[in-house]
Write a protein that holds these residues in place. Sequence first.
Motif, PDB file in Angstrom:
ATOM      1  N   UNK A   1      36.839  34.549  46.606  1.00  0.00           N
ATOM      2  CA  UNK A   1      36.773  33.499  45.587  1.00  0.00           C
ATOM      3  C   UNK A   1      38.079  32.712  45.683  1.00  0.00           C
ATOM      4  N   UNK A   2      37.998  31.471  46.128  1.00  0.00           N
ATOM      5  CA  UNK A   2      39.243  30.775  46.475  1.00  0.00           C
ATOM      6  C   UNK A   2      40.128  30.531  45.268  1.00  0.00           C
ATOM      7  N   UNK A   3      39.499  30.432  44.057  1.00  0.00           N
ATOM      8  CA  UNK A   3      40.315  30.232  42.864  1.00  0.00           C
ATOM      9  C   UNK A   3      41.137  31.478  42.571  1.00  0.00           C
ATOM     10  N   UNK A   4      40.587  32.648  42.910  1.00  0.00           N
ATOM     11  CA  UNK A   4      41.348  33.887  42.725  1.00  0.00           C
ATOM     12  C   UNK A   4      42.488  33.961  43.750  1.00  0.00           C
TER      13      UNK A   4
ATOM     14  N   UNK B  39      45.289  31.995  42.580  1.00  0.00           N
ATOM     15  CA  UNK B  39      46.074  32.652  41.525  1.00  0.00           C
ATOM     16  C   UNK B  39      46.969  33.734  42.138  1.00  0.00           C
ATOM     17  N   UNK B  40      46.413  34.494  43.088  1.00  0.00           N
ATOM     18  CA  UNK B  40      47.220  35.537  43.730  1.00  0.00           C
ATOM     19  C   UNK B  40      48.401  34.908  44.467  1.00  0.00           C
TER      20      UNK B  40
ATOM     21  N   UNK C 100      49.868  32.141  43.684  1.00  0.00           N
ATOM     22  CA  UNK C 100      50.828  31.722  42.650  1.00  0.00           C
ATOM     23  C   UNK C 100      51.638  32.930  42.193  1.00  0.00           C
ATOM     24  N   UNK C 101      50.945  34.070  42.022  1.00  0.00           N
ATOM     25  CA  UNK C 101      51.648  35.284  41.592  1.00  0.00           C
ATOM     26  C   UNK C 101      52.715  35.661  42.620  1.00  0.00           C
ATOM     27  N   UNK C 102      52.326  35.644  43.897  1.00  0.00           N
ATOM     28  CA  UNK C 102      53.256  36.085  44.936  1.00  0.00           C
ATOM     29  C   UNK C 102      54.372  35.062  45.155  1.00  0.00           C
TER      30      UNK C 102
ATOM     31  N   UNK D 275      55.091  32.021  43.550  1.00  0.00           N
ATOM     32  CA  UNK D 275      55.751  31.323  42.449  1.00  0.00           C
ATOM     33  C   UNK D 275      56.340  32.289  41.431  1.00  0.00           C
TER      34      UNK D 275
ATOM     35  N   UNK E 239      54.031  25.847  41.531  1.00  0.00           N
ATOM     36  CA  UNK E 239      52.624  26.170  41.294  1.00  0.00           C
ATOM     37  C   UNK E 239      51.893  25.065  40.549  1.00  0.00           C
TER      38      UNK E 239
ATOM     39  N   UNK F   9      43.539  24.696  38.853  1.00  0.00           N
ATOM     40  CA  UNK F   9      44.550  25.754  38.862  1.00  0.00           C
ATOM     41  C   UNK F   9      45.942  25.175  39.111  1.00  0.00           C
TER      42      UNK F   9
ATOM     43  N   UNK G 258      30.363  33.876  43.755  1.00  0.00           N
ATOM     44  CA  UNK G 258      31.614  33.110  43.743  1.00  0.00           C
ATOM     45  C   UNK G 258      31.474  31.864  42.866  1.00  0.00           C
TER      46      UNK G 258
ATOM     47  N   UNK H 173      39.176  36.338  34.519  1.00  0.00           N
ATOM     48  CA  UNK H 173      40.185  35.748  35.400  1.00  0.00           C
ATOM     49  C   UNK H 173      40.771  34.501  34.747  1.00  0.00           C
TER      50      UNK H 173
ATOM     51  N   UNK I 284      44.634  34.164  33.231  1.00  0.00           N
ATOM     52  CA  UNK I 284      45.489  33.306  34.053  1.00  0.00           C
ATOM     53  C   UNK I 284      46.744  32.879  33.293  1.00  0.00           C
TER      54      UNK I 284
END
Lengths: 316, 286
Positions: A142-145, A148-149, A151-153, A155, A163, A262, B220, B243, B247
């Motif tokens: 899921x590209x939106x996830x 986010x991952x 961004x987590x890593x 940013x 981000x 996002x 998805x 999710x 966020x």
Amino acid sequence: MFSYFIKRLLYALPIAIGVTVFVFSLVYMGGDPLDAVLPDDATAADVQEIKEIYGFDKPLPVQYIRWLGRAITGDFGTSIGTGLPVADELGRALVNTLILAICSALTGFPFAVFLGTLAGYNHGQRADKIVSGFAITGVSVPHYWLAIVMVIVFSVELNILPSLGMGPGGSEDWTLDWAHAKHLILPVIGGSIISMGIIARSMRAAVAEILNQEFVRALRSKGLSESRIAYHVMKNALPSILGVVGLEIGSLMGGSILIETIFSWPGAGFLLNEAIFRRDLPVLQGTILVLAMFFVILNLIVDISQTFVDKRIIRT
Amino acid sequence: MSANINKPRTYWQSVRSRLRRDPVTLTCAGIIIGIVLLSIFAPLIAPANPYDANMMKRLAPIGSPGYPLGADELGRDMLSRLIYGGRISLIMGLVPVFIALIIGASCGLVAGYVGGRTNMLIMRTMDIFYAFPSIMLAIAISGAIGAGIENGLLSLTLVFIPPITRVSETITVQIKSLDFIDAARASGASNSRIILSHIIVNALGPIFIYCTSLVSVSIIIASGLSFLGLGVSPPEADWGLMLSTLRQSIYVNPWVCALPGVMIFTTSLCFNLMSDGLRSAMDMKM
């Protein structure tokens, strides 16, 4: 050849008309389009007046023709949220989405084509397995996830990439420098990952199939060097590369809504998201119409350029 | 492959034996069955109530006592919410593809078998929807008709009808041109008999395999709709919605926030790998 172009153009026309009918009817799918704008205590006379102003009192076919006539001249009405002409907002947003799409198409897509070719050449071997693994991950994630991952890593944890937004301090005037490029990296990866997986997979299949054909064996047996053979293979794979890359550029433009939301990238997808939440139907309608028309034209260009590359693909 | 000449295998026997020697496909099928069972028996399996909020435990990290996978922004047990979340996410993944399979396969069969004007009418109508990238089409319809599960199911179904119709039409045309159809017609079989006992039987396998790969797309996109607020509404447990609400908290406890996506990713990856495995076991080219 020329008659084929005309035929192809005539074939695209009913599709384009169908698209406009569909986009026009979007406004009516959710019930009375005026519910979103009218206050609850509006009197019947007020409602009638508003209907007349917006032309909602006319029969549907008349409304459609009038709407289409305005849309063709670039008039998509006024945004309910901001009061600005939809075309102005949309124009700015489309440029920003194009920046994202072009960067993805120039960086990620050639890389995916390369990976797919590599896998096709090494069918069944380790390189193929690694690339295929990456490709199926790309189409399944899921590209939106993933965004986010990332961004987590990058940013939150490492704090090395921004981000939000498309430039330092929320600037929307895009220039090509490192400060702006930094804002591009995560949205480009997040936005193109699925397309890259799809491209790598179809390249792999195309190359492996071509290598299996008789003419390659013939070229080998007559002693042609591998690099010359590779040229013939690529030439034969070109129509399918064009096909899938064209389709995926369209997906980059149309599928940008999640990534732009996002990363707060002020593009067409971001605009669409805002329009959905404000129930700003003119903006929703205009954005979808322009993106879909872009896709129709892109398909036309892809089809025609495919026939330039390989004259055998003249479709009826 | 060394074939045993004395005992010829039927097609399905060889498919089964190929599948048995494909650990990846078997593992993926196992994981999918596991996720389905977890969703069905969620009330029995989940350690806590997925709606019980505890303000003291907000965003508790993974491994906190009583909260093995941490807690969300309202202090609800993540593990339980993830287990419950599979219910809506799987329904949103499977139901639209299933309904679209019935409608799309019927349209494709009719278009491919009848041909001529009917084919033109059906296929050109589908072409209109091909002018929209699938995510955009789903968002456009959901955005226009409004949020909610039913609307999400409806828009996703509409997204999948055109590709299934196109695949079914191609397959039907291919099968129709084979000699055994002519033979059946020559021996006096009626149209309905040819469609029912020859074409559907042979076309359904490939169409079905194609649909398994669409399930992953559907999951998805469905989670994407929830993520944008176009799917279910809070406090419902749904991977995409979780999710989206989590966020906001990535600066507090990033890895708990990424968990719902892991579930979406795992499910979609397993469906894709399983689809690939089935396709090569059935020796099909798409």
